[in-house]
Motif scaffolding. Structure first.
Motif, short mmCIF file in Angstrom:
data_model
loop_
_atom_site.label_atom_id
_atom_site.label_comp_id
_atom_site.label_asym_id
_atom_site.label_seq_id
_atom_site.Cartn_x
_atom_site.Cartn_y
_atom_site.Cartn_z
N GLY A 74 -7.28 9.54 -15.93
CA GLY A 74 -6.14 9.85 -15.08
C GLY A 74 -6.41 9.82 -13.60
O GLY A 74 -5.50 10.02 -12.79
N SER A 75 -7.64 9.54 -13.21
CA SER A 75 -7.96 9.49 -11.78
C SER A 75 -7.53 8.14 -11.20
O SER A 75 -7.64 7.10 -11.86
N PRO A 76 -7.03 8.12 -9.95
CA PRO A 76 -6.56 6.86 -9.36
C PRO A 76 -7.71 5.95 -8.94
O PRO A 76 -8.77 6.41 -8.50
N VAL A 77 -7.47 4.66 -9.10
CA VAL A 77 -8.41 3.64 -8.63
C VAL A 77 -7.93 3.16 -7.27
O VAL A 77 -6.74 2.89 -7.09
N ASP A 78 -8.84 3.06 -6.31
CA ASP A 78 -8.45 2.67 -4.95
C ASP A 78 -7.88 1.25 -4.92
O ASP A 78 -8.53 0.31 -5.41
N LEU A 79 -6.70 1.13 -4.32
CA LEU A 79 -6.05 -0.16 -4.16
C LEU A 79 -5.71 -0.38 -2.70
O LEU A 79 -5.44 0.58 -1.96
N ALA A 80 -5.71 -1.64 -2.28
CA ALA A 80 -5.31 -1.99 -0.93
C ALA A 80 -3.78 -1.88 -0.83
O ALA A 80 -3.08 -1.82 -1.84
#
Length: 304
Positions: A74-80
């Motif tokens: 459930g943790s967010p993945v860094d996106l541009a």
């Protein structure tokens, strides 16, 4: 006076029936639908993707849209930041900042799309896997950003604009001498303009809520508000608000009895307001847009 009130109530009833007759067509109009994705829903990717790319059925407003990538825990993945394809503005994408850090597992894409064509929001989610060799089950559901507040606001807008336009037009064409027009006519027009303006405020706030995820009584969102006002819907909203303010000023400040010139201006402002609804509504997403918009305007004008 009693006859005038009965005529006003009859006008409102007729307008509601006429608008309801066309409600089904508005109700089935599409929002921005997710057409394709890369990675696709249910894909089993051998390696982590470098970007998330989504294709929709309508042109997207990137500043009011979102892409979130969640890992298995459930943790967010860094996106541009989101970018539109310069050759196809129905395609928005976001680069994965550090794909090499994505571990094997199931990932969820949560998206929110704001249509630049009809000014409505939609959202949804889907999953794909990385390095597991198994296609994940799809549990995500798509939803549109139509709330009860949005419906209330839109109907107040339509009711106020349609009835005041028809009332002013009838007052001009009925052959009634201007001196026989009572002050009640102007009070009714002012009330209808105020109702339409109140509906506009409710409708606008409902759109902010859909994008921000907050409640109707939440805080002011200057960024989202500014982005909305810069969109096609926002431009039409500003023009419509100006037209209604002119109507309200004429109804409250013009001399009595109302002159044909003043009523002609009210009629023109009403038609202009209806035109902005057609331009920024579902009709704008139908091909050819100019014909669908014209038909929508004629439908609302006929109701008036």
């Amino acid at each position: 006076m009693k006859h005038s009130r009965r005529a006003c109530m009859l006008s409102i009833l007729i307008a509601l029936v006429a608008l309801a007759a066309g409600g089904a067509r508005h109700g089935v109009s599409a929002h921005a639908e997710l057409v394709a994705a890369q990675p696709s829903a249910g894909a089993a990717e051998a390696t982590a993707p470098n970007r998330i790319e989504l294709r929709f059925s309508e042109t997207i407003e990137p500043s009011l849209s979102s892409i979130v990538l969640l890992s298995s825990d459930g943790s967010p993945v860094d996106l541009a930041p989101i970018a539109l394809d310069p050759n196809d503005q129905t395609v928005m994408s976001s680069v994965v900042v550090a794909p090499d850090t994505m571990q094997s597992g199931v990932y969820t894409v949560v998206w929110g799309a704001y249509s630049a064509e009809d000014g409505h929001a939609s959202s949804g989610s889907f999953t794909f896997s990385v390095g597991t060799g198994e296609a994940p089950a799809q549990l995500g559901a798509r939803s549109t950003g139509v709330s009860a507040w949005s419906v209330v606001g839109k109907w107040l807008e339509l009711l106020g604009l349609v009835v005041l336009t028809g009332l002013a037009f009838f007052a001009i064409t009925s052959g009634t001498h201007p001196r026989k027009r009572t002050a009640e006519l102007q009070r009714i027009v002012a009330a209808l303009a105020a109702i339409a303006l109140a509906g506009m405020v409710i409708s606008f706030r409902a759109r902010v809520v859909v994008v921000s995820g907050e409640g109707m009584t939440g805080g002011f969102q200057p960024g989202i508000t500014s982005d909305l006002l810069r969109s096609t819907y926002g431009h039409a909203w500003i023009v419509r608000a100006c037209a209604l303010i002119v109507v309200l000023a004429l109804a409250l400040l013009a001399g009595r009895p109302a002159s044909n010139r003043a009523l002609a201006i009210v009629t023109g402002c009403g038609i202009a307001g209806l035109a902005t609804i057609a331009i920024s509504g579902h009709a704008a997403a139908v091909d050819p847009a100019w014909l669908a918009t014209l038909v929508d305007l004629l439908h609302m004008s006929a109701a008036a």
